[in-house]
Design an enzyme around this catalytic site. Sequence first.
Site, PDB file in Angstrom:
ATOM      1  N   THR A 212       0.821  -1.206   0.000  1.00 50.54           N
ATOM      2  CA  THR A 212       0.000   0.000   0.000  1.00 50.54           C
ATOM      3  C   THR A 212       0.856   1.256   0.000  1.00 50.54           C
ATOM      4  OG1 THR A 212      -0.097   0.025   2.421  1.00 50.54           O
ATOM      5  CG2 THR A 212      -1.870  -1.126   1.255  1.00 50.54           C
ATOM      6  N   GLU A 260      -4.152   4.339   3.784  1.00 48.54           N
ATOM      7  CA  GLU A 260      -3.317   3.492   2.937  1.00 48.54           C
ATOM      8  C   GLU A 260      -4.113   3.030   1.728  1.00 48.54           C
ATOM      9  OE1 GLU A 260      -0.738   0.625   5.084  1.00 48.54           O
ATOM     10  OE2 GLU A 260      -1.888   1.236   6.840  1.00 48.54           O
TER      11      GLU A 260
END
Length: 333
Positions: A212, A260
């Site tokens: 991420t 994220e």
Amino acid sequence: MQRWRGLEDIPQDWGRSVVTIGSYDGVHRGHQLIIRHAVDRARALGVPAVVVTFDPHPSEVVRPGSHPPLLAPHHRRADLMADLGVDAVLVLPFTTEFSKLSPADFVVKVLVDKLHAKAVVEGPNFRFGHRAAGNVDFLVAQGRIYDFEVEAVDLYLTGEAGGGEPFSSTLTRRLVSEGDVEGAREILGRPHRVEGIVVRGAQRGRELGFPTANVETLPHTAIPADGVYAGYLHAQGEAMPAAVSVGTNPQFDGTERTVEAYAIDRVGLDLYGLHVAVDFVAFVRGQAKFESLDALLETMAEDVRTCREIIAADEKGAWSRPAGQGRCPGTPH
């Protein structure tokens, strides 16, 4: 479009203009009505259209510590205003000294001496000057003295968002805080966006097979409620379908709240140090702690499948949330 920071940035040879003033946080659909009207009026008069806004938010100066979460940073607002046809944006530094300007002094120093207003366009409840003592009626009276017109535009819009409440920045912030990003999208006319720099996190996503981009958001950003969302990660001129996680990562006893974004079906991305943006399209599920790592991985894989389907439908203009979905469980109504 010209962008000015402070009165001293305005060109000395600046001529007459049509002006609208406000915080315009989010440039939502109600704001767009006023700004478009100002642009149309400017075109009819053959002069530029100028938006005057403030930094920081006036409430932070008048009541320190009360800065509201922002729906869009100033550069984003300026871009949105440019898309509406605005010719110049003036950001006035809102200081304690500036907050003490009387409505009459504001009119002279800003509208008359610097912007040479030919017309001023505002919402009917517009207030300005020290202690918000100035209103549209006062502007009309000043316009008679200094030769500018004043037009009040009704920005009253409603829809499904917020159960039919009038569209406003305050309502939009509330919906975002509740995780109802689809309601916020109805008001904004586009997905809610957060921006920031990609920084190094714990890199657990990479270890789990879902790398991420950990976005360090800009100060005072309005961040959606904790949970998983379908959205887009904007980086290097590309909008990538994404599964977005907001929260403290309770599976690993995290304490810091993060945003994220996992770019779906993309490998080898190196975004560290880049300024990126994340658009929130739909709420998928709330934050949770799972009994095992395998259960977490299974749910993450299902999240990605769900996000992929939502984004595919959204790109076709066919996405609509299921009845009752859109608000994180446990958030206030």
